[in-house]
Design an enzyme around this catalytic site. Structure first.
Site, mmCIF file in Angstrom:
data_model
loop_
_atom_site.group_PDB
_atom_site.id
_atom_site.type_symbol
_atom_site.label_atom_id
_atom_site.label_comp_id
_atom_site.label_asym_id
_atom_site.label_seq_id
_atom_site.Cartn_x
_atom_site.Cartn_y
_atom_site.Cartn_z
ATOM 1 N N HIS A 172 0.386 -12.384 -11.055
ATOM 2 C CA HIS A 172 1.816 -12.113 -10.940
ATOM 3 C C HIS A 172 2.729 -13.148 -11.589
ATOM 4 O O HIS A 172 3.817 -12.805 -12.035
ATOM 5 C CB HIS A 172 2.209 -11.909 -9.476
ATOM 6 C CG HIS A 172 1.905 -10.529 -8.974
ATOM 7 N ND1 HIS A 172 0.618 -10.036 -8.906
ATOM 8 C CD2 HIS A 172 2.710 -9.516 -8.545
ATOM 9 C CE1 HIS A 172 0.654 -8.792 -8.442
ATOM 10 N NE2 HIS A 172 1.913 -8.453 -8.220
ATOM 11 N N ARG A 182 -1.799 -15.404 1.897
ATOM 12 C CA ARG A 182 -1.040 -14.302 1.302
ATOM 13 C C ARG A 182 -0.678 -14.587 -0.153
ATOM 14 O O ARG A 182 -0.482 -13.665 -0.944
ATOM 15 C CB ARG A 182 0.225 -14.025 2.137
ATOM 16 C CG ARG A 182 0.901 -12.719 1.787
ATOM 17 C CD ARG A 182 1.910 -12.282 2.839
ATOM 18 N NE ARG A 182 2.559 -11.046 2.437
ATOM 19 C CZ ARG A 182 3.350 -10.315 3.211
ATOM 20 N NH1 ARG A 182 3.604 -10.698 4.441
ATOM 21 N NH2 ARG A 182 3.902 -9.204 2.765
ATOM 22 N N GLU A 190 -2.817 -2.782 -9.195
ATOM 23 C CA GLU A 190 -2.765 -3.524 -7.925
ATOM 24 C C GLU A 190 -4.010 -3.240 -7.076
ATOM 25 O O GLU A 190 -4.452 -4.102 -6.310
ATOM 26 C CB GLU A 190 -1.494 -3.174 -7.139
ATOM 27 C CG GLU A 190 -0.186 -3.441 -7.878
ATOM 28 C CD GLU A 190 0.335 -4.876 -7.733
ATOM 29 O OE1 GLU A 190 -0.329 -5.717 -7.090
ATOM 30 O OE2 GLU A 190 1.426 -5.152 -8.290
ATOM 31 N N ASN A 239 -0.742 -12.787 -5.150
ATOM 32 C CA ASN A 239 0.042 -12.958 -6.371
ATOM 33 C C ASN A 239 -0.821 -13.176 -7.611
ATOM 34 O O ASN A 239 -0.312 -13.532 -8.675
ATOM 35 C CB ASN A 239 1.022 -14.131 -6.216
ATOM 36 C CG ASN A 239 2.143 -13.774 -5.270
ATOM 37 O OD1 ASN A 239 2.755 -12.720 -5.391
ATOM 38 N ND2 ASN A 239 2.395 -14.637 -4.301
ATOM 39 N N ARG A 252 20.999 -5.719 13.740
ATOM 40 C CA ARG A 252 19.948 -6.751 13.801
ATOM 41 C C ARG A 252 18.532 -6.197 13.825
ATOM 42 O O ARG A 252 17.601 -6.872 14.246
ATOM 43 C CB ARG A 252 20.150 -7.674 15.007
ATOM 44 C CG ARG A 252 21.465 -8.424 14.961
ATOM 45 C CD ARG A 252 21.464 -9.593 15.914
ATOM 46 N NE ARG A 252 22.766 -10.223 15.927
ATOM 47 C CZ ARG A 252 23.763 -9.820 16.717
ATOM 48 N NH1 ARG A 252 23.580 -8.837 17.572
ATOM 49 N NH2 ARG A 252 24.910 -10.448 16.654
ATOM 50 N N LYS A 308 7.701 -6.909 3.705
ATOM 51 C CA LYS A 308 8.721 -7.565 2.871
ATOM 52 C C LYS A 308 9.775 -6.538 2.476
ATOM 53 O O LYS A 308 9.442 -5.446 2.007
ATOM 54 C CB LYS A 308 8.084 -8.137 1.594
ATOM 55 C CG LYS A 308 7.323 -9.428 1.808
ATOM 56 C CD LYS A 308 6.898 -10.007 0.463
ATOM 57 C CE LYS A 308 6.116 -11.292 0.651
ATOM 58 N NZ LYS A 308 5.643 -11.844 -0.644
ATOM 59 N N HIS A 322 5.776 -3.008 -13.897
ATOM 60 C CA HIS A 322 5.192 -4.078 -13.091
ATOM 61 C C HIS A 322 3.654 -4.093 -13.084
ATOM 62 O O HIS A 322 3.035 -5.110 -13.390
ATOM 63 C CB HIS A 322 5.742 -4.015 -11.666
ATOM 64 C CG HIS A 322 5.146 -5.038 -10.755
ATOM 65 N ND1 HIS A 322 5.450 -6.384 -10.856
ATOM 66 C CD2 HIS A 322 4.230 -4.925 -9.759
ATOM 67 C CE1 HIS A 322 4.757 -7.047 -9.948
ATOM 68 N NE2 HIS A 322 4.010 -6.196 -9.268
ATOM 69 N N GLU A 331 3.455 -15.767 4.375
ATOM 70 C CA GLU A 331 3.016 -16.364 3.116
ATOM 71 C C GLU A 331 2.976 -17.893 3.129
ATOM 72 O O GLU A 331 3.540 -18.559 2.269
ATOM 73 C CB GLU A 331 3.888 -15.855 1.947
ATOM 74 C CG GLU A 331 3.224 -16.091 0.594
ATOM 75 C CD GLU A 331 3.824 -15.274 -0.535
ATOM 76 O OE1 GLU A 331 4.360 -14.182 -0.285
ATOM 77 O OE2 GLU A 331 3.750 -15.747 -1.677
ATOM 78 N N LYS A 382 -4.907 -5.697 2.313
ATOM 79 C CA LYS A 382 -3.587 -6.319 2.444
ATOM 80 C C LYS A 382 -3.220 -6.509 3.915
ATOM 81 O O LYS A 382 -2.660 -7.552 4.295
ATOM 82 C CB LYS A 382 -2.510 -5.498 1.731
ATOM 83 C CG LYS A 382 -1.149 -6.180 1.828
ATOM 84 C CD LYS A 382 -0.179 -5.813 0.751
ATOM 85 C CE LYS A 382 1.105 -6.640 0.923
ATOM 86 N NZ LYS A 382 2.185 -6.200 0.045
ATOM 87 N N HIS A 384 5.184 -11.586 -14.013
ATOM 88 C CA HIS A 384 6.642 -11.678 -13.868
ATOM 89 C C HIS A 384 7.280 -12.272 -15.123
ATOM 90 O O HIS A 384 8.369 -11.863 -15.532
ATOM 91 C CB HIS A 384 7.008 -12.551 -12.657
ATOM 92 C CG HIS A 384 6.709 -11.894 -11.339
ATOM 93 N ND1 HIS A 384 6.390 -12.621 -10.210
ATOM 94 C CD2 HIS A 384 6.685 -10.596 -10.974
ATOM 95 C CE1 HIS A 384 6.173 -11.780 -9.199
ATOM 96 N NE2 HIS A 384 6.346 -10.551 -9.635
#
Ligand code: ADP
Ligand code: ZN
Length: 356
Positions: A245, A238, A182, A242, A118, A140, A262, A234, A224, A249
């Site tokens: 993005h 946040r 980025e 993106n 956990r 993340k 990317h 998010e 960030k 994507h």
């Protein structure tokens, strides 16, 4: 060496940035207070840097889990293998998982750390520019499913991030440039001064000049970290990270992840988002041109690769996680340093931005 602290409620952890941090055995060892450690890496990075990490941890019960490089390894199978490695090690609750590599290794190792008993300590040792400025900050973690990227994961903050910029010396130039996309994003969405600084240091960054690289990483992480501290899961701000993005994507997916990498796709995506903003009368055209010019100087693509179908890209964008109840929702901008969430965008305008 530069250091900043990420503050999330009662928790806080350091991000250290500098050349040679992996050579500081005592500093590294201090990040592993318990007896057990699992170091996760990949076949490109392990031969170069794993020895330094293992040397620093000598005397502890240390396991290694080395995957083949590439996003295709970020699977539930590899995740299970990482848990088996922890099990074989006899790792207890006070174990530490260390991620030595790029975003793929960080995401996979972080998810294993989030789930083992956990949740155990997690330390990020990013070796790509992209991981240093983006994926290693913010907590993340995830693996991919056949149905899509990052579909299974958890928020699990690291207890420290050590970005040894000396490791960038071996990073392929294309990967370095992709990371710079980025970096530009942070200036574009929220910091006009940083954007101007990047315009003044483009050549130094491309040449990996140490002082410029450390400064760019520091300012990116600070940006960030600030956003994540204000909006860990998010709900709002946040989402601005993106920028570029949803377009990016769609490009990556349309090319079946075999075309632009990317950061390159994000570079194109940011230019398209800026163009759409201007077309909708929300931002000056000139700011989009400045953005494209900077990305171009950094060796990044600024227009859609040939052969992509605008309708197909639009269909991918509709499926993006950021689409809410059928309405197109995108991160656009008012100009350099001023990104915003815009909902209910006219799809025809998006199609035109895609060249359709
Ligand atoms: P990213 O961090 O861009 O998400 P990856 O984790 O896939 O992506 O890393 C990109 C590629 O660079 C991989 O092939 C990885 O093995 C390789 N790599 C990562 N760090 C280094 C480094 N410091 N030197 C050489 N190759 C590296
Ligand atoms: Zn990104």
């Amino acid at each position: 060496m530069r250091e900043l602290t990420v503050e999330l409620g009662a928790r806080r952890y350091p991000i250290r940035i500098g050349a040679g941090l992996l050579d500081d055995a005592a500093g590294l060892r201090a990040l592993v207070p318990g007896r057990h450690a699992l170091v996760v890496s990949d076949d490109n990075v392990a031969p170069l840097y794993l020895g330094k990490v293992l040397a620093a941890l000598s005397g502890k019960a240390v396991g290694t889990f080395v995957i083949a490089p590439g996003e295709q390894e970020k699977t539930l199978d590899r995740f299970a293998d990482a848990l088996d490695a922890l099990s074989d090690l006899g790792a207890s609750r006070d174990a530490t998982v260390l991620a030595l590599g790029g975003g793929v290794v960080g995401d996979l190792a972080g998810f294993a750390a989030a789930c083992w008993m956990r949740g155990v300590r997690f330390v990020q040792l990013p070796t790509t520019l992209l991981a240093m400025v983006d994926s290693s900050v913010g907590g993340k973690t995830a693996v991919d499913l056949p149905a899509g990227k990052n579909l299974v994961g958890a928020f699990h903050q690291p207890s420290a991030v050590l970005a040894d910029t000396a490791t960038l010396a071996t990073l392929p130039a294309r990967e370095l440039r992709a990371g710079l996309a980025e970096v530009v994003k942070y200036g574009a969405i929220g910091d006009g001064d940083f954007f101007a600084w990047l315009e003044g240091h483009a050549e130094a960054l491309l040449a990996s000049e140490p002082a410029a690289i450390v400064e760019a990483i520091f300012r990116s992480c600070a940006h960030k970290a600030g956003v994540v501290a204000r909006d860990e899961t998010e709900q709002g701000e946040r989402a601005l990270l993106n920028f570029g993005h949803t377009f990016g994507h769609a490009i990556e997916a349309e090319q079946r992840f075999g075309g632009l990498i990317h950061g390159e796709a994000v570079a194109v995506g940011m230019v398209l988002a800026a163009r759409l903003s201007a077309t909708l009368g929300r931002a000056p055209h000139g700011d989009g041109e400045r953005l494209a010019a900077l990305l171009d100087r950094l060796g990044l693509p600024t227009s859609l690769p040939r052969g992509l179908d605008a309708e197909a890209l639009l269909a991918r964008m509709r499926l993006d996680k950021k689409a809410v109840s059928g309405q197109m929702r995108l991160i656009l901008w008012r100009g350099i340093g001023r990104a915003e969430v815009v909902a209910g965008i006219d799809e025809d305008a998006v199609l035109r931005a895609l060249g359709g």
